[in-house]
Motif scaffolding. Structure first.
Motif, PDB file in Angstrom:
ATOM      1  N   LEU A   1       0.826  -1.209   0.000  1.00  0.00           N
ATOM      2  CA  LEU A   1       0.000   0.000   0.000  1.00  0.00           C
ATOM      3  C   LEU A   1       0.861   1.260   0.000  1.00  0.00           C
ATOM      4  N   LEU A   2       2.026   1.210   0.670  1.00  0.00           N
ATOM      5  CA  LEU A   2       2.929   2.367   0.653  1.00  0.00           C
ATOM      6  C   LEU A   2       3.443   2.649  -0.759  1.00  0.00           C
ATOM      7  N   VAL A   3       3.472   1.633  -1.593  1.00  0.00           N
ATOM      8  CA  VAL A   3       3.865   1.826  -2.984  1.00  0.00           C
ATOM      9  C   VAL A   3       2.668   2.227  -3.835  1.00  0.00           C
ATOM     10  N   ALA A   4       1.552   1.520  -3.676  1.00  0.00           N
ATOM     11  CA  ALA A   4       0.421   1.693  -4.581  1.00  0.00           C
ATOM     12  C   ALA A   4      -0.366   2.963  -4.330  1.00  0.00           C
ATOM     13  N   VAL A   5      -0.543   3.347  -3.069  1.00  0.00           N
ATOM     14  CA  VAL A   5      -1.419   4.494  -2.778  1.00  0.00           C
ATOM     15  C   VAL A   5      -0.843   5.804  -3.300  1.00  0.00           C
ATOM     16  N   PRO A   6       0.398   6.180  -2.987  1.00  0.00           N
ATOM     17  CA  PRO A   6       0.900   7.451  -3.537  1.00  0.00           C
ATOM     18  C   PRO A   6       0.965   7.453  -5.065  1.00  0.00           C
TER      19      PRO A   6
ATOM     20  N   ILE B   1      -2.209   2.157 -17.903  1.00  0.00           N
ATOM     21  CA  ILE B   1      -2.109   1.835 -16.470  1.00  0.00           C
ATOM     22  C   ILE B   1      -2.987   0.647 -16.117  1.00  0.00           C
ATOM     23  N   GLU B   2      -4.173   0.610 -16.688  1.00  0.00           N
ATOM     24  CA  GLU B   2      -5.103  -0.468 -16.357  1.00  0.00           C
ATOM     25  C   GLU B   2      -4.668  -1.809 -16.926  1.00  0.00           C
ATOM     26  N   ILE B   3      -3.726  -1.813 -17.861  1.00  0.00           N
ATOM     27  CA  ILE B   3      -3.184  -3.085 -18.342  1.00  0.00           C
ATOM     28  C   ILE B   3      -2.545  -3.871 -17.204  1.00  0.00           C
ATOM     29  N   LEU B   4      -1.983  -3.143 -16.216  1.00  0.00           N
ATOM     30  CA  LEU B   4      -1.355  -3.817 -15.080  1.00  0.00           C
ATOM     31  C   LEU B   4      -2.344  -4.720 -14.348  1.00  0.00           C
TER      32      LEU B   4
ATOM     33  N   ILE C   1      -2.604  -8.336 -15.898  1.00  0.00           N
ATOM     34  CA  ILE C   1      -1.469  -9.255 -15.899  1.00  0.00           C
ATOM     35  C   ILE C   1      -1.698 -10.332 -14.842  1.00  0.00           C
ATOM     36  N   PRO C   2      -1.571 -11.610 -15.163  1.00  0.00           N
ATOM     37  CA  PRO C   2      -1.753 -12.669 -14.158  1.00  0.00           C
ATOM     38  C   PRO C   2      -0.772 -12.515 -13.006  1.00  0.00           C
ATOM     39  N   THR C   3      -1.227 -12.859 -11.811  1.00  0.00           N
ATOM     40  CA  THR C   3      -0.377 -12.700 -10.633  1.00  0.00           C
ATOM     41  C   THR C   3       0.843 -13.607 -10.680  1.00  0.00           C
ATOM     42  N   ILE C   4       0.755 -14.730 -11.388  1.00  0.00           N
ATOM     43  CA  ILE C   4       1.931 -15.592 -11.486  1.00  0.00           C
ATOM     44  C   ILE C   4       3.037 -14.886 -12.254  1.00  0.00           C
ATOM     45  N   VAL C   5       2.672 -14.029 -13.216  1.00  0.00           N
ATOM     46  CA  VAL C   5       3.680 -13.259 -13.949  1.00  0.00           C
ATOM     47  C   VAL C   5       4.343 -12.259 -13.018  1.00  0.00           C
TER      48      VAL C   5
ATOM     49  N   MET D   1       3.832  -6.395  -5.338  1.00  0.00           N
ATOM     50  CA  MET D   1       2.405  -6.344  -5.075  1.00  0.00           C
ATOM     51  C   MET D   1       1.882  -4.916  -5.158  1.00  0.00           C
ATOM     52  N   GLY D   2       2.691  -3.950  -4.725  1.00  0.00           N
ATOM     53  CA  GLY D   2       2.300  -2.555  -4.850  1.00  0.00           C
ATOM     54  C   GLY D   2       2.131  -2.135  -6.297  1.00  0.00           C
ATOM     55  N   ILE D   3       3.024  -2.624  -7.169  1.00  0.00           N
ATOM     56  CA  ILE D   3       2.875  -2.338  -8.602  1.00  0.00           C
ATOM     57  C   ILE D   3       1.575  -2.932  -9.130  1.00  0.00           C
ATOM     58  N   MET D   4       1.252  -4.133  -8.669  1.00  0.00           N
ATOM     59  CA  MET D   4       0.011  -4.769  -9.111  1.00  0.00           C
ATOM     60  C   MET D   4      -1.222  -3.983  -8.664  1.00  0.00           C
ATOM     61  N   LEU D   5      -1.153  -3.336  -7.491  1.00  0.00           N
ATOM     62  CA  LEU D   5      -2.312  -2.631  -6.944  1.00  0.00           C
ATOM     63  C   LEU D   5      -2.474  -1.217  -7.495  1.00  0.00           C
ATOM     64  N   ILE D   6      -1.484  -0.710  -8.216  1.00  0.00           N
ATOM     65  CA  ILE D   6      -1.571   0.662  -8.717  1.00  0.00           C
ATOM     66  C   ILE D   6      -2.833   0.901  -9.539  1.00  0.00           C
ATOM     67  N   PRO D   7      -3.187   0.034 -10.489  1.00  0.00           N
ATOM     68  CA  PRO D   7      -4.406   0.321 -11.259  1.00  0.00           C
ATOM     69  C   PRO D   7      -5.679   0.279 -10.429  1.00  0.00           C
ATOM     70  N   PHE D   8      -5.700  -0.523  -9.351  1.00  0.00           N
ATOM     71  CA  PHE D   8      -6.884  -0.536  -8.489  1.00  0.00           C
ATOM     72  C   PHE D   8      -7.088   0.834  -7.856  1.00  0.00           C
ATOM     73  N   VAL D   9      -6.027   1.378  -7.284  1.00  0.00           N
ATOM     74  CA  VAL D   9      -6.128   2.684  -6.640  1.00  0.00           C
ATOM     75  C   VAL D   9      -6.328   3.779  -7.678  1.00  0.00           C
ATOM     76  N   SER D  10      -5.595   3.716  -8.774  1.00  0.00           N
ATOM     77  CA  SER D  10      -5.645   4.775  -9.783  1.00  0.00           C
ATOM     78  C   SER D  10      -7.015   4.851 -10.453  1.00  0.00           C
ATOM     79  N   SER D  11      -7.536   3.736 -10.903  1.00  0.00           N
ATOM     80  CA  SER D  11      -8.804   3.753 -11.632  1.00  0.00           C
ATOM     81  C   SER D  11      -9.959   4.178 -10.741  1.00  0.00           C
ATOM     82  N   LEU D  12     -10.027   3.603  -9.537  1.00  0.00           N
ATOM     83  CA  LEU D  12     -11.111   3.973  -8.631  1.00  0.00           C
ATOM     84  C   LEU D  12     -11.006   5.439  -8.221  1.00  0.00           C
ATOM     85  N   SER D  13      -9.804   5.899  -7.899  1.00  0.00           N
ATOM     86  CA  SER D  13      -9.633   7.296  -7.495  1.00  0.00           C
ATOM     87  C   SER D  13      -9.934   8.244  -8.644  1.00  0.00           C
TER      88      SER D  13
END
Length: 500
Positions: A268-273, A298-301, A304-308, A352-364
């Motif tokens: 979250l410290l990576v994804a939120v800011p 950004i939303e392409i992230l 991407i499958p989590t195994i990748v 994991m923070g990189i993976m969460l960036i589109p969740f925070v970005s798109s919703l915000s």
């Protein structure tokens, strides 16, 4: 009859009923649709619904209950001596189902007749070798009680399939005949069809609720079985995680919870800011052309499958962090408690923070765009600059939604598995080790989800505490994520009203 063929036959009966009922309704009105209570389409739709929906619902219910009933019936006929040492009745039933499936495959391939499958002679007592000759692989030899149970299983399955086919087709034909008889000009077909569709919509809307209830109950019952064999005080309060399938296990959840929360915090410290700043830029500064390219990128992230992501953590991020710290060690001679492994909390948290960036970005971004334009215009009209308007008007107005987005991203982080397996390792945090070692972000730790997978993997006794602990861990994780989601919804609903 295969289920696919049965479904196609039912649908064909529904289509035939549609045209027959539609034609009968028009005939009863003298060929003039204006004399009908409803449009001809509704008479045909009523026939299609009566011919297909009850029959398909019966088939679905039958397919759900049939394996349970057959499994119980066959299991009760197994003699006690069929339960081999180190095995259980459920494991023997698994062998029974595998043998039954193998016999079905052999018959389908034409390598064994149905008569042979129903009554394998003494020369075929080694069923594993016999089925291997026709390309069906079984893991172990099959004894006579298991073979007899498999043959009973196949016989009951065939009998139940025949009964299901007869009942489904009879119900479909009965529905089509009833709808055909109802198709008169004064029949209120539209009212009947709309009421039926409303019931189907209500039924569809309850699937999610019923699924949630089923998940909770399944976790709850197995968790109760676990706490019958293992004290709940040791589970919730112990700081040691050391499962041992031979007994004397320490199954404390605290080390796993600490690893879960620690990795999620770094993520979250990576994804939120990053996500929030990206959302502010895209919604307030970027032009339409740049926004149309940057937001999908950004939303392409998120796709991407989590195994990748896990492979990225294992192959790239982990070694980079390890080499950087080893360089610091060589240059300064100082870095506490860091080993040669590239698995660490920091590795998993960053990826994991990189993976969460589109969740925070798109919703915000959606939430910021939902702030009324009048609030922006009013702030600018009072002399505020663009940046002051964003800081003092837009962000406060969108803050409840942003907090909800962050909490939803936290729930996503808590439930992640593959990134943790490949990036942070599978070792639980050690509270009794050197002071502060469990706070070191460069130590390998694991999470609740990883241990759920590991405890249920392999050929182990399902009734042992070391296996049932997975359900207690799952229920704990479910309560955590449910609490975060409920809190996020509360924040959004409680404070959003101030700006409506």
């Amino acid at each position: 009859m295969p289920v696919l063929y049965l479904v196609l036959i039912v649908l064909a009966l529904g289509v035939v009923g549609f045209f027959l009922a539609r034609g009968r309704s028009l005939a009863s009105a003298g060929g003039d649709a204006r004399n009908l209570h409803s449009l001809p389409f509704y008479y045909g739709s009523n026939a299609f619904i009566l011919a297909t929906v009850p029959a398909l619902l019966l088939m679905i219910l039958w397919l759900i209950l049939q394996p349970i009933l057959i499994n119980g019936a066959v299991s009760n006929t197994l003699p006690d001596d069929a339960i081999r040492d180190g095995s259980t009745r459920s494991l023997v039933m698994s062998d029974v189902r595998r043998v039954a499936d193998g016999l079905d495959v052999a018959v389908e391939r034409g390598a064994m007749t149905e008569a042979e499958a129903r009554d394998i002679r003494s020369e075929f007592t080694n069923v594993r070798d016999r089925l291997a000759e026709v390309g069906v692989a079984l893991g172990s030899n099959v004894d006579r009680p298991t073979l007899n149970a498999a043959q009973r299983y196949r016989a009951l399955s065939s009998r139940y399939d025949t009964v299901m086919t007869v009942l489904v087709l009879a119900l479909a034909l009965g529905g089509a005949a009833l709808s055909y008889a109802q198709s008169q000009k004064d029949f209120r077909a539209r009212n009947t069809v709309e009421a039926t569709v409303r019931i189907l919509l209500i039924l569809a809307s309850t699937i999610a609720i019923l699924t949630t209830i089923g998940i909770v109950l399944s976790l709850l019952f197995e968790t109760m079985n676990f706490f019958r064999d293992y004290p709940w005080q040791d589970f919730f309060l112990s700081g040691s995680w050391a499962p041992n399938f031979r007994g004397n296990s320490d199954l404390g959840v605290l080390p796993l919870l600490w690893g879960t929360l620690y990795i999620s915090l770094i993520a979250l410290l990576v994804a939120v800011p990053v996500g929030l700043f990206a959302a502010v830029y895209l919604s307030e500064y970027a032009g339409p052309r740049l926004r149309s390219v940057a937001k999908p990128a950004i939303e392409i992230l998120a796709g991407i499958p989590t195994i990748v992501y896990g492979l990225f953590a294992l192959v790239t991020v982990g070694p980079l962090i390890r080499d950087a710290i080893l360089t610091v060690q060589d240059a300064t001679g100082w870095w506490p408690n860091f080993g040669p492994s590239s698995s660490s909390v920091m590795t998993a948290g960053l990826v994991m923070g990189i993976m969460l960036i589109p969740f925070v970005s798109s919703l915000s971004d959606d939430i910021i765009n939902a702030v009324p334009q009048a609030m922006r215009d009013g702030s600018l009209g009072l002399g505020a600059t663009h940046s002051e308007t964003i800081r003092q008007v837009i962000i406060p107005a969108a803050l409840p939604g942003i907090v909800g987005a962050v909490l939803l991203a936290a729930s996503r982080a808590i439930g992640e598995t593959m990134i943790v397996v490949l990036g942070a390792g599978a070792a639980a945090a050690q509270f009794g080790a050197e002071p502060g070692e469990f706070l070191n972000p460069f130590e390998a730790m694991t999470t609740v989800t990883v241990k759920i997978v590991s405890q249920l993997t392999g050929d182990t006794d399902f009734n042992s505490p070391e296996t049932l602990v997975a359900f207690a861990l799952g229920l704990t994780l479910f309560v955590m994520t449910l609490g975060l989601n409920v809190f996020a919804l509360y924040i959004v609903r409680r404070y959003r009203e101030q700006y409506e």
